[in-house]
Design an enzyme around this catalytic site. Structure first.
Site, mmCIF file in Angstrom:
data_model
loop_
_atom_site.group_PDB
_atom_site.id
_atom_site.type_symbol
_atom_site.label_atom_id
_atom_site.label_comp_id
_atom_site.label_asym_id
_atom_site.label_seq_id
_atom_site.Cartn_x
_atom_site.Cartn_y
_atom_site.Cartn_z
ATOM 1 N N SER A 1 0.786 -1.219 0.044
ATOM 2 C CA SER A 1 0.160 -0.111 -0.023
ATOM 3 C C SER A 1 0.656 1.343 0.185
ATOM 4 C CB SER A 1 -0.818 -0.104 1.080
ATOM 5 O OG SER A 1 -0.226 -0.258 2.524
ATOM 6 N N HIS B 1 -39.575 22.664 -11.364
ATOM 7 C CA HIS B 1 -39.670 21.603 -12.387
ATOM 8 C C HIS B 1 -38.791 22.481 -13.647
ATOM 9 C CE1 HIS B 1 -42.896 19.372 -10.491
ATOM 10 N NE2 HIS B 1 -43.227 20.569 -10.160
ATOM 11 N N SER C 1 -12.971 26.490 -27.364
ATOM 12 C CA SER C 1 -13.217 25.362 -28.085
ATOM 13 C C SER C 1 -11.953 25.301 -29.235
ATOM 14 C CB SER C 1 -14.237 25.208 -29.001
ATOM 15 O OG SER C 1 -14.398 24.449 -30.022
ATOM 16 N N LYS D 1 -16.798 30.019 -28.851
ATOM 17 C CA LYS D 1 -17.114 29.221 -27.857
ATOM 18 C C LYS D 1 -16.250 29.642 -26.475
ATOM 19 C CE LYS D 1 -19.561 26.284 -26.972
ATOM 20 N NZ LYS D 1 -19.446 25.065 -27.277
ATOM 21 N N GLU E 1 -19.159 22.711 -14.937
ATOM 22 C CA GLU E 1 -19.472 21.439 -15.311
ATOM 23 C C GLU E 1 -18.967 20.300 -14.627
ATOM 24 O OE1 GLU E 1 -19.321 21.120 -20.146
ATOM 25 O OE2 GLU E 1 -18.393 23.183 -19.588
ATOM 26 N N TYR F 1 -9.302 -6.920 12.549
ATOM 27 C CA TYR F 1 -8.579 -6.247 11.265
ATOM 28 C C TYR F 1 -8.770 -7.552 10.146
ATOM 29 C CZ TYR F 1 -5.304 -4.341 7.963
ATOM 30 O OH TYR F 1 -4.675 -3.703 6.845
#
Ligand code: ARG
Length: 451
Positions: free
Chosen positions: A18, A151, A272, A278, A285, A312
């Protein structure tokens, strides 16, 4: 000597080791080892000179960790073994005494608890900062009207400040949830040994005090199996990320030309590669998209722990990557949300234009009738009829003639036109917690007080 007759298979090591991720526990491991060595000396389990030698080596390990130069060796399975090996390299044979009256099982539980506490504190700070940013934004857009939605259909007008403060209160709840996480990691696992306690007269309270735990775990079996504090942190983080995702989603929506309610600063947007016009609200986002990842970590750890026999089991090693990634994700998102919001620009005309839709006054017209004794249900029906005939004729509500009005209800007259003219439907929402300016100012004050 080793109990084993052959070395570990390299694929087994890839699965089992680990160190690749638990190196992040290094600073906590050093801190607890220092406290542990101090306790061993205080209880005369090691000598003061041995403690000092261990402390000197631990100090150096701490430096090496901080500078990213701690040399890892081939056999280092995890950060605990790496540190102990390094201490032994530096201090010689006495290094082997550090692990007296301790097991990696209580050791790792303690490190993880310390990690949760530190990152719980960080999240409390970050959520406080975000709530402050939202409060500042609300204050500077106090009386900007906009449509409120249900809505995603225009419902009733509200002030932008009121809408922003909704997110501020969510963020305050996140802060409080993280604060609970911090207060819940209050009992020290260390001293439980592998599972049954240890054969030495240790002083766990001393270690607890040294490491800032309010108490010691009462049951050694529970102490080495318990990861509730990780679940608590992941729960708080998942809820927080979900809140940020709703915020991000609204910013994305509002940034589109269809809404045109806001524009994020260039520093928080991308272009873009093909369409030169754009400007994309990527930060918002990604706030929207990160939430399921954090919730996934919570669900995954529930999966790891459910049905797991005491005490454990190596399964528990799987707590870390979920915890670390959740902390990294939520901390980055909180930082980004505060940064993006502190430079966002709202478009007053667009918001006000959308809010001036007369249909948003429908409930207020119904309430006009209610004040004249009409039961609300009936009033609702009357106004629905009005709305329908306005829409059918392509008219605004205020363009309906007095005759048409009386046909729907003899109780409707001049006040109807006055109500629509004033456009003051926001100010009548003066119930506690409502959108009228006095109430918004009041909640802003309350919010500031909790900050
Ligand atoms: N790397 C292990 C973990 O993260 C440390 C504990 C190992 N204990 C053991 N008995 N093998 O859980």
């Amino acid at each position: 000597m080793s109990r084993f007759s052959e070395p570990q298979h390299e694929t087994f090591r890839a699965l089992n080791d680990s160190l690749a991720f638990d190196w992040r526990l290094g600073p906590y491991d050093v801190q607890q080892s220092r406290a542990h060595a101090a306790m061993l000396a205080a209880q005369s389990i090691i000598s003061p000179a041995e403690r000092d030698e261990l402390h000197r080596a631990l100090d150096q390990v701490e430096q090496e960790l901080a500078n990213g130069v701690l040399p890892f060796a081939d056999g280092d399975e995890d950060i605990h073994m790496a540190i102990e090996r390094r201490v032994t390299e530096l201090a010689g044979r006495v290094g082997g005494k550090l692990h007296t009256a301790r097991s990696r099982n209580d050791q790792v539980a303690t490190d993880v608890a310390m990690f949760v506490r530190a990152h719980g504190h960080r999240a409390v700070e970050q959520t406080s900062r975000l709530a402050r940013t939202l409060a500042d934004l609300a204050e500077s857009h106090l009386d900007w009207s906009m449509p409120g939605y249900t809505h995603l259909q225009r419902a009733q007008p509200v002030y932008l400040s009121h809408h922003l403060l909704a997110y501020a209160w969510m963020t305050i709840r996140d802060r409080d949830r993280f604060a609970l996480v911090v207060s819940a990691v209050s009992s020290l696992p260390l001293g439980a040994g592998a599972l049954a306690g240890v054969n030495f007269d240790t002083d766990r309270e001393l270690v607890a005090r040294e490491l800032g735990f309010a108490s010691v775990a009462e049951n050694s079996i529970d102490a080495v199996s318990n990861r509730d504090f990780v679940l608590d942190y992941l729960g708080a983080a998942a809820t927080c990320a979900t809140h940020l995702s709703r915020l991000g989603a609204e910013i994305v929506l509002w940034s589109s030309e269809e809404f045109g309610f806001c524009e994020v600063a260039d520093a928080w947007a991308s272009g873009s590669s093909i369409m030169p016009q754009k400007k994309n609200p990527d930060a918002a986002e990604l706030l929207r998209a990160k939430a399921p990842r954090v919730a996934g970590h919570l669900v995954a750890l529930h999966g790891v722990l459910h049905g797991l026999p005491l005490t454990y089991n190596k399964d528990i090693q799987e707590d870390k990557e979920h915890l670390f990634d959740a902390a990294d994700t939520v901390e980055l998102c909180l930082e980004a949300a505060a940064g993006m919001l502190s430079s966002i620009r709202f478009r007053r005309e667009r918001l006000a234009g959308a809010a001036s839709d007369e249909l948003l006054a429908a409930t207020d017209v119904a309430d006009l009738l209610v004040r004249r004794g009409v039961p609300f249900r009936e009033a609702h029906g009357v106004v629905a009829g009005l709305v329908r005939s306005a829409i059918d004729q392509g008219k605004r509500l205020s363009e309906l003639t007095p005759d048409e009005l009386t046909r729907h209800s003899p109780l409707l007259g001049n006040e109807f036109y006055a109500l629509l003219r004033e456009g003051a439907w926001l100010e009548t929402k003066r119930s506690r917690g409502g959108t009228s300016l006095t109430r918004v100012r009041e909640q802003l004050e309350r919010l500031r007080a909790t900050l």
